[in-house]
Design a protein around this motif. Structure first.
Motif, short mmCIF file in Angstrom:
data_model
loop_
_atom_site.label_atom_id
_atom_site.label_comp_id
_atom_site.label_asym_id
_atom_site.label_seq_id
_atom_site.Cartn_x
_atom_site.Cartn_y
_atom_site.Cartn_z
N PHE B 145 5.62 87.04 -14.99
CA PHE B 145 4.81 86.57 -13.85
C PHE B 145 5.69 86.35 -12.63
O PHE B 145 5.44 85.48 -11.79
CB PHE B 145 4.03 85.30 -14.23
CG PHE B 145 4.87 84.14 -14.71
CD1 PHE B 145 5.31 84.09 -16.02
CD2 PHE B 145 5.20 83.10 -13.86
CE1 PHE B 145 6.09 83.02 -16.47
CE2 PHE B 145 5.98 82.02 -14.28
CZ PHE B 145 6.43 81.99 -15.60
N CYS B 251 16.55 80.50 -20.75
CA CYS B 251 16.07 80.52 -19.37
C CYS B 251 17.19 80.79 -18.37
O CYS B 251 18.23 80.14 -18.41
CB CYS B 251 15.43 79.16 -19.03
SG CYS B 251 14.93 79.03 -17.31
N THR B 253 17.18 80.03 -15.27
CA THR B 253 17.27 79.01 -14.22
C THR B 253 17.55 77.60 -14.75
O THR B 253 17.60 76.65 -13.97
CB THR B 253 15.99 78.96 -13.36
OG1 THR B 253 14.89 78.60 -14.20
CG2 THR B 253 15.69 80.30 -12.72
N ARG B 302 10.95 68.80 -18.71
CA ARG B 302 11.28 70.20 -18.41
C ARG B 302 10.30 70.77 -17.39
O ARG B 302 10.68 71.40 -16.41
CB ARG B 302 11.30 71.04 -19.68
CG ARG B 302 11.64 72.49 -19.41
CD ARG B 302 12.14 73.24 -20.62
NE ARG B 302 12.73 74.50 -20.22
CZ ARG B 302 12.03 75.62 -20.03
NH1 ARG B 302 10.75 75.63 -20.24
NH2 ARG B 302 12.65 76.72 -19.64
N LYS B 306 10.99 71.71 -13.36
CA LYS B 306 10.86 73.09 -12.88
C LYS B 306 9.77 73.24 -11.82
O LYS B 306 9.92 73.99 -10.87
CB LYS B 306 10.51 74.01 -14.05
CG LYS B 306 11.70 74.26 -14.93
CD LYS B 306 11.49 75.49 -15.75
CE LYS B 306 12.77 75.90 -16.42
NZ LYS B 306 13.85 76.25 -15.52
N VAL B 321 11.72 81.99 -12.36
CA VAL B 321 11.57 83.32 -11.78
C VAL B 321 10.55 84.17 -12.54
O VAL B 321 10.43 85.37 -12.31
CB VAL B 321 12.92 84.07 -11.69
CG1 VAL B 321 13.79 83.46 -10.61
CG2 VAL B 321 13.63 84.09 -13.03
N GLY B 322 9.85 83.54 -13.47
CA GLY B 322 8.77 84.25 -14.15
C GLY B 322 9.20 85.33 -15.12
O GLY B 322 8.47 86.29 -15.35
N CYS B 323 10.39 85.18 -15.69
CA CYS B 323 10.88 86.22 -16.60
C CYS B 323 10.12 86.24 -17.92
O CYS B 323 10.15 87.23 -18.65
CB CYS B 323 12.37 86.05 -16.87
SG CYS B 323 12.76 84.63 -17.92
N GLY B 324 9.47 85.13 -18.25
CA GLY B 324 8.64 85.10 -19.46
C GLY B 324 9.37 84.86 -20.76
O GLY B 324 8.76 84.84 -21.83
N CYS B 326 10.81 82.17 -22.06
CA CYS B 326 10.43 80.95 -22.78
C CYS B 326 9.09 81.13 -23.47
O CYS B 326 8.85 80.59 -24.54
CB CYS B 326 10.42 79.75 -21.84
SG CYS B 326 9.34 79.96 -20.41
N ILE B 336 4.43 78.17 -20.42
CA ILE B 336 4.63 77.53 -19.10
C ILE B 336 3.47 77.88 -18.15
O ILE B 336 3.09 77.08 -17.30
CB ILE B 336 6.00 77.91 -18.49
CG1 ILE B 336 6.28 77.07 -17.24
CG2 ILE B 336 6.11 79.39 -18.20
CD1 ILE B 336 7.69 77.18 -16.69
S1 SF4 Z 1 9.66 82.11 -17.26
FE1 SF4 Z 1 10.56 80.50 -18.54
S2 SF4 Z 1 12.58 81.32 -19.10
FE2 SF4 Z 1 11.86 82.53 -17.33
S3 SF4 Z 1 12.68 81.49 -15.52
FE3 SF4 Z 1 10.64 80.63 -15.87
S4 SF4 Z 1 11.00 78.81 -17.12
FE4 SF4 Z 1 12.83 80.05 -17.25
#
Ligand code: SF4
Ligand code: SF4
Ligand code: SF4
Ligand code: SF4
Lengths: 316, 345
Positions: B145, B251, B253, B302, B306, B321-324, B326, B336
């Motif tokens: 995302f 993560c 970040t 957490r 964030k 940064v929405g890497c997904g 987690c 999240i």
């Molecule tokens: S999606 Fe999850 S793992 Fe990726 S940056 Fe956001 S909090 Fe961190």
């Protein structure tokens, strides 16, 4: 499966309505394919959220330790054994619990499925003997049997060992004997090969301790690896001896207690096969003491109990 | 900004040259089909459709264990009990094939490690020594995302070069001085055809339209912090969380660390290791009191950090940064996106 779900919802609703329990711990739908989310339900109206399918491999007994309220809990074979274990270890009282037993149709291995499917999985549907996996560009049908979690393949106790009500008919247990072929293979290695085997296996460990945190046996208020005064185990990610110390000691703490529910392995983000350690101890418990953990609340745990005819050959 | 064409041969030759001039990290396919950044030049174009590495590349700049100081407790030594910095040589390194979300993450982490008040030499030196050669995403995962979380599949933030796949070649967008230097070393100097700009733009739009999940954080910003903190949903939403810290470790970040001394014989090392707000030890006081004693309080921290505190403190979006990762790796499906929705509603 659908019958299971409606039965689980029905029983949960009833026990909440009748005030037999304050909450029901079960599984709710996950946000991803092959995922479910443990949840608690407080109100009878919300029991429709409860689900059950082949992705409910997380051990719910993990959510019981220290709870004060009266709890309804969904229990597969392995969850029920861990519940029995927790009762014997005084972590929860039998009277506090209403156990909704679920004779288990074995859980699906998410990693195995992803590995065989090779692209991102967008949807998974299961039937009794098949699972249909869909991705953006393809669809594939697998035999459910080929996609099971490793611990489920060898599971001997799919029926709950203690329960108050069942969500489905009891099933016929496997008549195969627990052979522990995997353990024997490692036992047959030379000690050097074995060391290398485990070193290699643990080299990816990031020491997040998810394996421990997913385990219903690991309820110590402070785990030995977290102890800080004095500090027993070093904390750096570089020191492989500390990593091994954690894994080997943790396994020993589970000796005679582990039900091989597979939650540890399921939780590990790195896909490390941590069950290799606990399987060895389970195999020893079986071989030397004919002991399997959590089958009854009437017996003391293997290692806090002495019998004169116990196996003693290892005392030299 | 300059655009270069890189055909397959140039790409492989370039990787080899980069390997000789930098400590080069590339995504390598593991036995279980996951990917990990490894020091190698054996990059395989066919493997570059990978979604993302299982662990984020943060450890290449911020290692899980950083040895900072050493000392001796030997009373016979004249250096007894004197703490000395371990002078780490920050070799020039390059990360080839980093995804845009991951490179954008460094800008977020920088806000913590490089401020007016505090400068973290370990992170800063290592970050400065790193060249980021990114790879745009044409086929994002359904858990990505990034477009609503500080980044996007063609985002250039934090990158020195952005590589865009075009058949079995690449277009390289040289974005910084560091990027120019790396392109020169790699021999990626052939100017790209004039229509590349519009082609990239089109490809970018296409990739963005494939992002199927998003979050909204606008309302969180205006909400009263204490109200959000005391909201009734936390206990229920965080119930499943086993506080394993997987989400923080994977993560890009999450930046928290813990400082530890380890002494063996009389030689001591002071190091810092990754830590996580999900762990009980994170907030345990010397007195034995723990202000975040319950599991849900730690999980709440957490998400509040964030999605709320970070927004309030830096006024520049959320710490994600929405890497997904987690979402994909949480063993109990704490998502999240779901938490964010609830916080934002
Ligand atoms: S999606 Fe999850 S793992 Fe990726 S940056 Fe956001 S909090 Fe961190
Ligand atoms: S171990 Fe047995 S009871 Fe537990 S999930 Fe697997 S098959 Fe079911
Ligand atoms: S869950 Fe996996 S990575 Fe984490 S400590 Fe256990 S074995 Fe290591
Ligand atoms: S949210 Fe998930 S990954 Fe993060 S600590 Fe909780 S259980 Fe572990």
């Amino acid at each position: 499966m659908a019958e299971y779900i409606s039965k689980i919802q029905e029983i949960s609703k009833k026990i909440l309505q009748d005030g037999k329990v304050d909450i029901v711990i079960g599984f709710s739908d996950g946000s991803l394919p092959m995922a479910s989310r443990p949840c608690f339900i407080k109100s009878p109206e919300d029991t429709g959220k409860l689900i059950f399918d082949g992705n409910c491999g997380i051990n719910l007994a993990n959510y019981l330790t220290g709870k004060k309220e009266k709890i309804g809990i969904i229990a597969k074979g392995c969850d029920s054994r861990n519940i029995a274990q927790l009762i014997v270890e005084n972590k929860i009282k039998r009277e506090q619990l209403f156990i909704i037993g679920v004779p288990c149709f074995k859980m699906i291995d998410k990693r195995k499925t992803s590995l065989l499917f090779e692209e991102e999985i967008t949807q998974v549907t299961e039937s009794d003997d098949k699972i249909i996996v869909k991705g953006k560009n393809k669809e594939k049908t697998f035999n459910r049997e080929d996609m099971l979690q490793e611990n489920c393949i060898t599971c001997m106790h799919r029926n709950p060992v203690i329960y108050d009500e069942l969500a489905g008919e009891l099933i016929k247990e496997s008549d195969q004997k627990a052979e522990y072929e995997d353990v024997k293979k490692i036992e047959a290695m030379s000690s050097e090969d074995r060391w290398n085997h485990f070193s290699e296996m643990l080299s990816a460990c990031v020491r997040c301790y998810a394996c421990r945190d997913a385990c219903p046996l690991c309820y110590c208020p402070t785990c030995f690896v977290d102890e800080s005064s004095p500090q027993w185990v070093g904390k750096s990610a570089d020191n492989q001896i500390d990593v091994k110390t954690f894994h080997i000691l943790r396994a020993f703490h589970c000796a005679g207690r582990c039900t091989d529910c597979g939650a540890c392995e399921k939780a590990c983000p790195m896909g490390i096969k941590v069950r290799k350690f606990t399987r060895k101890l389970n195999s020893d418990a079986m071989r030397h003491y004919e002991w399997e953990a959590g089958l009854t609340t009437d017996k003391r745990p293997l290692l806090d109990n002495f019998r004169v005819n116990d196996y003693q050959d290892f005392i030299k | 900004m300059k655009l270069v064409s890189i055909n397959k041969e140039d790409f492989y030759a370039g990787a080899e040259k980069l390997y000789n001039s930098y400590k080069l990290y590339i995504p390598v396919k593991q036995e279980d089909n996951s990917y990990a950044f490894k020091n190698s030049d054996k990059i395989d174009i066919n493997n570059l459709t990978f979604l993302n590495t299982r662990l984020s590349p943060k450890s290449l700049v911020f290692p899980q264990t950083e040895k900072m100081f050493s000392y001796t407790t030997d009373t016979n030594s004249e250096d007894c009990n004197i703490i000395k910095p371990i002078n780490k040589e920050n070799l020039k390194q390059a990360i080839l094939g980093i995804r845009p979300c991951d490179s954008a993450s460094f800008g977020i982490v920088e806000k913590n490690f490089d401020t007016e008040e505090y400068k973290d030499p370990f992170w800063i030196n290592s970050y400065k020594a790193t060249t980021f050669i990114g790879l745009a995403c044409d086929n994002p995962d359904s858990t990505c995302f990034c477009t609503t979380a500080n980044s996007g599949p063609f985002d250039e933030k934090g990158l020195d070069i952005l590589l865009i796949t075009s058949g079995d070649s690449f277009i390289g967008k040289i974005l910084t001085k560091k990027g120019e230097e790396a392109a020169k070393i790699a021999g990626w100097t052939t100017e790209a055809p004039a229509d590349s700009v519009s082609a990239i733009e089109k490809q970018k739009k296409e990739a963005e339209s494939k992002i199927s999940s998003s979050i909204s954080t606008d309302k969180i910003k205006d909400k009263d912090t204490l109200e959000l903190y005391n909201a009734s949903f936390w206990e229920e939403e965080a119930f499943a969380c086993i506080n394993c810290g997987t989400c923080a470790y994977v993560c890009p970040t999450c930046w928290c660390f813990d400082i530890q001394d380890e002494i063996s014989d009389k030689k001591g090392i002071r190091m810092r290791n990754w830590d996580s707000c999900m762990f009980p030890l994170f907030t345990l006081h010397g007195s034995g009191h723990n202000p975040r004693d319950l599991k849900y309080q730690r999980a709440r921290q957490r998400f509040m950090h964030k999605l709320k505190y970070y927004q309030d403190k830096y006024q520049s979006g959320i710490q994600c940064v929405g890497c997904g990762r987690c979402i994909r790796l949480c063993p109990v499906n704490i998502d999240i996106r779901r938490i964010c929705d609830i916080m934002n509603s």
